[in-house]
Design an enzyme around this catalytic site. Structure first.
Site, PDB file in Angstrom:
ATOM      1  N   ARG A  21       0.810  -1.124   0.165  1.00 48.49           N
ATOM      2  CA  ARG A  21      -0.151   0.015   0.125  1.00 48.49           C
ATOM      3  C   ARG A  21       0.858   1.376  -0.007  1.00 48.49           C
ATOM      4  NH1 ARG A  21      -1.414   3.284   4.345  1.00 48.49           N
ATOM      5  NH2 ARG A  21      -3.327   4.241   4.239  1.00 48.49           N
ATOM      6  N   VAL A  23       3.999   1.622  -0.897  1.00 46.60           N
ATOM      7  CA  VAL A  23       4.818   1.632  -2.228  1.00 46.60           C
ATOM      8  C   VAL A  23       3.878   2.233  -3.258  1.00 46.60           C
ATOM      9  CG1 VAL A  23       5.766   0.520  -4.150  1.00 46.60           C
ATOM     10  CG2 VAL A  23       6.504  -0.297  -1.826  1.00 46.60           C
ATOM     11  N   THR A 126      10.302 -10.316   6.770  1.00 47.54           N
ATOM     12  CA  THR A 126      10.337 -11.292   7.196  1.00 47.54           C
ATOM     13  C   THR A 126      10.221 -11.778   8.726  1.00 47.54           C
ATOM     14  OG1 THR A 126      12.044 -13.297   7.656  1.00 47.54           O
ATOM     15  CG2 THR A 126      13.007 -11.200   7.031  1.00 47.54           C
ATOM     16  N   ASP A 128      11.486 -13.599  10.707  1.00 47.48           N
ATOM     17  CA  ASP A 128      12.609 -13.925  11.217  1.00 47.48           C
ATOM     18  C   ASP A 128      13.755 -12.857  11.908  1.00 47.48           C
ATOM     19  OD1 ASP A 128      12.027 -16.588  10.330  1.00 47.48           O
ATOM     20  OD2 ASP A 128      13.128 -16.291   8.412  1.00 47.48           O
ATOM     21  N   MET A 170       9.690 -20.480  15.426  1.00 50.20           N
ATOM     22  CA  MET A 170      10.562 -20.351  14.024  1.00 50.20           C
ATOM     23  C   MET A 170      11.724 -19.360  14.256  1.00 50.20           C
ATOM     24  SD  MET A 170       7.520 -19.897  10.989  1.00 50.20           S
ATOM     25  CE  MET A 170       6.775 -21.190  10.482  1.00 50.20           C
ATOM     26  N   SER A 216       6.111 -25.698  37.109  1.00 42.92           N
ATOM     27  CA  SER A 216       5.809 -25.895  35.804  1.00 42.92           C
ATOM     28  C   SER A 216       6.943 -24.649  35.188  1.00 42.92           C
ATOM     29  CB  SER A 216       4.384 -25.315  35.392  1.00 42.92           C
ATOM     30  OG  SER A 216       4.483 -23.784  35.874  1.00 42.92           O
ATOM     31  N   ARG A 255       2.953 -17.163  11.505  1.00 47.11           N
ATOM     32  CA  ARG A 255       3.257 -16.226  10.333  1.00 47.11           C
ATOM     33  C   ARG A 255       2.023 -15.263   9.750  1.00 47.11           C
ATOM     34  NH1 ARG A 255       5.830 -18.766   5.713  1.00 47.11           N
ATOM     35  NH2 ARG A 255       8.086 -18.902   6.427  1.00 47.11           N
TER      36      ARG A 255
HETATM   37  P1  ATP Z   1      12.442 -15.504   3.876  1.00 46.37           P
HETATM   38  O1  ATP Z   1      13.615 -14.837   4.810  1.00 46.37           O
HETATM   39  O2  ATP Z   1      11.021 -15.527   4.333  1.00 46.37           O
HETATM   40  O3  ATP Z   1      12.788 -17.141   3.687  1.00 46.37           O
HETATM   41  P2  ATP Z   1      13.695 -15.178   1.410  1.00 46.37           P
HETATM   42  O4  ATP Z   1      13.716 -13.829   0.617  1.00 46.37           O
HETATM   43  O5  ATP Z   1      15.063 -15.410   1.992  1.00 46.37           O
HETATM   44  O6  ATP Z   1      12.525 -14.958   2.725  1.00 46.37           O
HETATM   45  P3  ATP Z   1      14.199 -17.569  -0.207  1.00 46.37           P
HETATM   46  O7  ATP Z   1      13.188 -18.475  -0.241  1.00 46.37           O
HETATM   47  O8  ATP Z   1      15.390 -17.753   0.350  1.00 46.37           O
HETATM   48  O9  ATP Z   1      13.208 -16.394   0.725  1.00 46.37           O
HETATM   49  O10 ATP Z   1      14.190 -16.575  -1.718  1.00 46.37           O
HETATM   50  C1  ATP Z   1      13.084 -16.247  -2.191  1.00 46.37           C
HETATM   51  C2  ATP Z   1      13.625 -16.356  -3.807  1.00 46.37           C
HETATM   52  O11 ATP Z   1      14.528 -15.464  -4.090  1.00 46.37           O
HETATM   53  C3  ATP Z   1      14.001 -17.849  -4.027  1.00 46.37           C
HETATM   54  O12 ATP Z   1      12.809 -18.716  -4.283  1.00 46.37           O
HETATM   55  C4  ATP Z   1      14.471 -17.658  -5.383  1.00 46.37           C
HETATM   56  O13 ATP Z   1      13.744 -17.389  -6.589  1.00 46.37           O
HETATM   57  C5  ATP Z   1      15.255 -16.373  -5.007  1.00 46.37           C
HETATM   58  N1  ATP Z   1      16.707 -16.413  -4.683  1.00 46.37           N
HETATM   59  C6  ATP Z   1      17.224 -17.073  -3.684  1.00 46.37           C
HETATM   60  N2  ATP Z   1      18.401 -16.901  -3.668  1.00 46.37           N
HETATM   61  C7  ATP Z   1      18.802 -16.762  -4.856  1.00 46.37           C
HETATM   62  C8  ATP Z   1      20.180 -16.514  -5.267  1.00 46.37           C
HETATM   63  N3  ATP Z   1      21.316 -17.098  -4.639  1.00 46.37           N
HETATM   64  N4  ATP Z   1      20.253 -16.244  -6.644  1.00 46.37           N
HETATM   65  C9  ATP Z   1      18.966 -15.855  -7.233  1.00 46.37           C
HETATM   66  N5  ATP Z   1      17.931 -15.816  -6.773  1.00 46.37           N
HETATM   67  C10 ATP Z   1      17.748 -16.263  -5.547  1.00 46.37           C
END
Ligand code: ATP
Length: 322
Positions: A21, A23, A126, A128, A170, A216, A255
């Protein structure tokens, strides 16, 4: 710059909608056309885009998940996949891209920049909170509060039945979520990947507090790189601690749900900051918030540098265990 695209990628996080929103509306305020790509990099490769105007993002600031959808996309890691994505961006007329996601998503965006010259800016989304370059990522605060609500409920049962509960949260190989909920939830102990796990010490701590009359206890376990690890730990510990134990894996419950005020504000602020960065001619950076100020960090730093966990909080959990 006339048109920017926005997508959400990786795991969903509460506040992503608030960020889309921001952006869209900051883009419109700056005179830009905004298009959204559905389903992360998968939808980008497939050219699944839709126009987004300020009205189209009404009534989503309070919703969890991401209305654009998200995905993990192995195909995008290959040059062939990214070529499709570059074509799709060009045919949508986009000369800038905002990627809301985690480290993997920024790696993908960096590849796109190198191979196409399209400008891209990242926003940390994220639960995390494991990204360098921002104190908090969008979704973390909501996930902490969601986990906490569950822990408060489990505590009622732990106290009523005089049991030991191992609660796994998580965090994707980091202990940010675990440590925050351990302090806020008044846990007896917390196990995080950043510190060695000493099960003998944990057994001693739990046994001593049991002897002191504590009937506990709650132990928070970060999933680390082995979701389900709480079962293994509970099995090892239960024979030497004279209490019945139970394991709860909070899993995907953490999540979803409406974002907290803190996540909505962060998402709104960073969404606008990403548009501003693109309009400033920036590319290959993530916008984050450090000590309440918006900070721009080069993409490679977000995965090459590690955000440190505040280990003094581990000691705090122990000191306040009672
Ligand atoms: P989260 O923290 O929620 O896991 P994230 O962005 O780290 O988020 P990933 O699944 O690691 O989640 O990455 C999202 C997407 O980014 C991947 O499915 C892939 O398409 C792309 N991606 C991840 N690593 C690479 C890489 N080394 N090079 C190019 N694209 C990548």
């Amino acid at each position: 710059m006339k048109t920017i695209a926005v997508l959400t990628s990786g795991g969903d996080a509460p506040g992503m909608n608030a960020c889309i929103r921001a952006v869209v509306r900051a883009g419109a305020t700056g005179g830009l056309r905004v298009v959204g790509f559905r389903h992360g990099f998968n939808g980008l490769m497939a050219g699944e885009h839709l126009p987004l105007d300020p009205r189209s993002v009404a009534n989503i600031i309070q919703r969890g998940g991401t209305f654009l959808g998200t995905a993990r996309s192995p195909e995008f890691k290959k040059l062939k996949g990214r070529r499709k994505a570059i074509e799709a961006l060009k045919s949508a007329g986009a000369d800038g891209l905002v990627v809301i996601g985690g480290e993997g998503s920024f790696r993908g965006a960096q590849d796109l920049i190198r191979e196409s010259g399209i400008r891209a800016v990242g926003i940390p989304g994220t639960i995390d909170n494991d990204l360098y370059g921002t104190d908090f990522s969008i979704g973390f605060d909501t996930a902490v509060n969601t986990a906490l609500e569950a822990i408060d409920r489990i505590r009622d049962t732990a106290a009523s039945h005089e049991r030991l509960f191992f609660i796994e949260v998580m965090g994707h190989r980091t202990g940010f979520l675990a440590l925050e909920v351990a302090v806020a939830g008044g846990a007896e102990a917390v196990l995080v990947p950043e510190a060695p796990t000493d099960l003998d010490q944990l057994c001693r701590t739990l046994s001593e507090s049991h002897r002191r009359g504590k009937s506990s206890s709650i132990v928070i376990v970060a999933e680390g790189d082995e979701p389900g690890v709480a079962f293994t730990i509970a099995n090892r510990v239960k024979s030497s601690v004279g209490m019945e134990s139970r394991v709860v894996i909070l899993g995907h419950v953490q999540r979803g749900g409406p974002p907290t005020a803190k996540d909505r504000v962060l998402a709104s602020r960073l969404g606008a900051a990403a548009v501003e960065a693109l309009m400033d001619g920036q590319t290959g950076i993530m916008v984050g918030e450090i000590h309440n100020a918006v900070v721009r960090t080069a993409f490679p730093e977000t995965w090459e540098k590690r955000k440190g966990l505040d280990l003094s909080r581990l000691a705090l959990v122990g000191a306040l265990a009672g």
